[in-house]
Design an enzyme around this catalytic site. Structure first.
Site, PDB file in Angstrom:
ATOM      1  N   GLU A  65      47.215  34.086  41.534  1.00 24.48           N
ATOM      2  CA  GLU A  65      48.284  34.268  40.541  1.00 24.48           C
ATOM      3  C   GLU A  65      49.672  34.244  41.173  1.00 24.48           C
ATOM      4  O   GLU A  65      50.611  33.721  40.579  1.00 24.48           O
ATOM      5  CB  GLU A  65      48.091  35.586  39.776  1.00 24.48           C
ATOM      6  N   HIS A 134      40.833  45.648  31.667  1.00 23.08           N
ATOM      7  CA  HIS A 134      40.857  44.427  30.850  1.00 23.08           C
ATOM      8  C   HIS A 134      41.220  44.698  29.400  1.00 23.08           C
ATOM      9  O   HIS A 134      40.929  43.878  28.532  1.00 23.08           O
ATOM     10  CB  HIS A 134      39.488  43.727  30.881  1.00 23.08           C
TER      11      HIS A 134
END
Lengths: 340, 355
Positions: A65, A134
């Site tokens: 990322e 998450h």
């Protein structure tokens, strides 16, 4: 008599359509991220793009990322219009330096000489037992820090229109989409995840809240799932003769103060509902804005519903307990009306 | 005047260190280009010397980092000139350069507007960032230069610029300058994997000045030199010894050609010298008192000057003319910065977003 048949799309197809139309319009637009190619994005936001535009403009990246969000920044500085997908907003921890120290600050530190026309799109939200790493929304984490526009559309119509606006904007835009509003076959089938979406390209502004339902007794401000829960609550309250006005915030930064203030001036009561942590969050911000600018319009204290400052738990019973929902909103509004 | 090249194809065939000495095979270096490098190096050195003076103003008898015409942290590149000059001699304004927190030598050699750069460092309205960035945050899109204060963070930006160049079908390259400490950050490794995977025109120049602030390379880095790490990503590597300007020229030439020809990334590590502290005001208690005088005795500018004279490429008056010109350019930039106005306080509210 001819009946116009409205075209209905899921949230993710609406987003993918906006991206596809902008990629057709502007050769500088491209998409990169994890599993956004053949897979079409884990939440379907890039479905069909690889087939249409090929791997030169739809780039599956390694799990890096920092590198690919940083690369999007570097490409944007060169005049490209990248759309990078951070698969879950919860993954921000591995790349926040690029997002916040660079994407958000370079335009300012350069005195406006460098523009970063890029979109960082990311999934948010819980309610399906994916636990603490998450399930967050982190709305306030991003909206707190200057230099990024932060939007979180709630309907397929807005997902398409605001994505088109985000791609055309010359500033970095963090575009948050809610997993439960994507219309995925492998999650709860929610009516709100499907809606009318015109086929032609259109824009929705990135700085305007939307009054979803008009009412005179109380203002309920929500965003994404909380907007829909507020709408459910409003229908139930109406059966008891309480008319709630529901505002879909849509944009966290910049925030549309006027729509909120105007509504409070009409209803004199405010409930703010958020799927983010309570302390220092969106509910606190809106309560502060109303206190500063419309305190004497209020007939009762502002109420806030948010996650009670715990990480999102896994088990259904625990998660349901911490997430605001229609029942809690109804209960809160009724209490408020009784106290008056 | 040599550098060591390590090629990924040789690595994989032999499974060990493949070292090729290139000094004889290289085309001779053009005198014009060496003169250009010399001028840049002189300009950089003089610029940093002037900055030492300007930075000291208002900071005595009590050193307060926030006082004086140039406040804040100040990281100077005195001694590190060859890395910038030896690479930039091969670049044009269409090639992108990202630099770290110690950026003046890169900015000057890349052709950043020296007046606006200096005004920025003085916090003035006429600066590159209208006084919002300062010495670690210089952005000049005209020559595709940027730098930043977060270690290793400029590498992904160079990857993105290299991507954009490839997408546009241009043969422009992107060069990320970093210190040796940055080669231990995640961004370095993620970026190299990505750039190698996509065969991007990226060059990473690692300036090994021996210290990450105070920690010596031997205490921070698992390999002897970071060009060895090229093999982990299947890219080319080169090592430049002794801060040598001509060897840097040659290593850079090969890397730039490779990138322009679509042959992918290169890591160059150059052994360079940090004559000053990590920042101005650094007591430097972590290094031996004899170290800096020893490094200064190996001054790369004096070395290149002598090489030019010995080879009878140039005579003394010609060099003096270069030196005078470079110094005047620097003096003019400092004068411009001092003469410029500060921004209006409320200008702090501008430039968050562009409309």
């Amino acid at each position: 008599m001819e009946t116009a048949k409205k075209r209905m799309l899921t949230g993710n197809k609406a987003m993918a359509e906006a991206i596809a139309q902008e990629m057709e319009n502007d050769k500088n637009v491209f998409v990169l991220g994890e599993d956004i190619g053949k897979y079409g994005g884990i939440f379907g936001s890039t479905q069909g793009l690889m087939e249409k535009f090929g791997p030169e403009r739809v780039l599956d990246t390694p799990i890096s990322e920092t590198a690919f969000i940083g690369a999007a920044i570097g490409a944007a500085a060169e005049g490209m219009r990248p759309i990078a997908e951070l698969m879950f907003v919860d993954f921000f921890g591995v790349c926040m330096d690029q997002i916040y120290n660079h994407m958000a600050k370079i335009p300012y530190m350069s005195g406006g000489n460098v523009r970063l026309p890029m979109v960082l799109m990311t999934s948010v939200g819980g309610g399906y037992s994916d636990a603490a790493q998450h399930s967050q929304t982190l709305y306030a984490t991003f909206a707190h820090m200057p230099g990024m526009k932060v939007v979180a559309p709630s309907t397929p119509y807005d997902l398409k229109g605001m994505m088109t606006s985000a791609i055309r904007d010359d500033n970095p835009v963090v575009f948050m989409f809610h997993k439960s509003l994507q219309g995925l076959g492998w999650m709860d089938q929610l009516d709100y995840a499907v809606g009318h979406v015109p086929e032609e390209s259109y824009t929705v502004p990135l700085d305007k809240a939307n009054v979803m339902r008009e009412g005179k007794d109380v203002t309920i401000v929500g965003i994404q799932m909380m907007t829909h829960y507020a709408m459910e609550a409003a229908e139930r309250l109406a059966q008891d003769g309480i008319e709630a006005e529901v505002i879909d915030l849509r944009s966290l930064a910049p925030i549309d103060k006027d729509t909120i203030i105007n509504s409070v001036k009409k209803t004199h009561r405010l409930v703010v509902v958020d799927e983010d942590y309570r302390s220092y969050g969106m509910t606190a911000e809106i309560a502060a804005i109303v206190s500063e600018e419309a305190l004497y319009e209020l007939e009762s204290p502002i109420k806030r519903l948010a996650i009670p400052d715990v990480p999102i738990p896994y088990s259904h019973v625990l998660e349901d307990f911490v997430l605001p929902g229609p029942d809690k909103i109804v209960e809160t509004v009724k209490q408020m009306m009784d106290e008056a | 005047m040599e550098f060591v090249a390590r090629h990924p194809n040789l690595w994989s065939k032999k499974g060990g260190v493949a070292v090729t000495k290139f000094e004889e095979k290289q085309p001779s270096v053009s005198v014009d280009k060496l003169m250009w490098m010399y001028e840049q190096m002189v300009k950089i050195r003089y610029y940093e010397d002037q900055m030492v003076e300007a930075y000291t103003e208002g900071k005595s008898p009590v050193f307060n980092i926030g006082e004086g015409p140039v406040p804040g942290e100040m990281h100077l590149a005195t001694g590190q000139e060859p890395a910038a000059a030896g690479m930039m001699v091969h670049l044009t304004k269409d090639d992108t350069v990202t630099a770290p927190h110690r950026p003046h030598h890169h900015a000057i050699a890349k052709g950043v507007d020296l007046k606006k750069m200096t005004a920025e460092i003085f916090g003035k309205e006429s600066g590159l960032g209208k006084g919002k960035g300062g010495h670690m945050h210089l952005f000049d899109p005209e020559v595709k230069f940027s730098c930043g204060g977060i270690v290793a963070a400029g590498i992904p930006h160079a990857v993105g610029a290299a991507m954009a160049n490839k997408m546009k079908g241009k043969d422009w390259v992107a060069v990320a300058f970093i210190g040796e400490g940055a080669a231990n950050a995640g961004a370095f490794h993620e970026s190299l994997n990505l750039a190698a995977l996509w065969n991007l025109p990226l060059i990473i120049v690692v300036e090994d000045n021996s210290y990450g602030i105070s920690v010596p390379k031997t205490a921070s880095t698992s390999v002897e030199s970071n060009d060895l790490r090229a093999s982990a990503y299947g890219v080319a590597g080169a090592y430049v010894k002794d801060n040598d300007p001509v060897a840097m020229y040659k290593a850079s030439e090969e890397a730039v050609n490779r990138a322009r020809n679509g042959q992918g990334p290169t890591i160059i590590e150059i052994e360079t010298f940090r004559f000053l502290g990590h920042f101005q005001g650094d007591p430097e208690l972590y290094r031996d008192k004899e170290e800096v005088p020893g490094l200064r005795a190996r001054d790369p500018i004096m070395k290149l000057r002598q090489q030019l004279l010995d080879a009878e490429h140039v005579n003394e008056p010609e060099l003096e003319e270069i030196e005078t010109r470079a110094k005047k350019e620097v003096d003019d930039a400092y004068q411009f910065a001092r003469d410029s106005d500060y921004p209006k306080p409320e200008a702090a509210l501008d430039d968050v977003f562009t409309s």
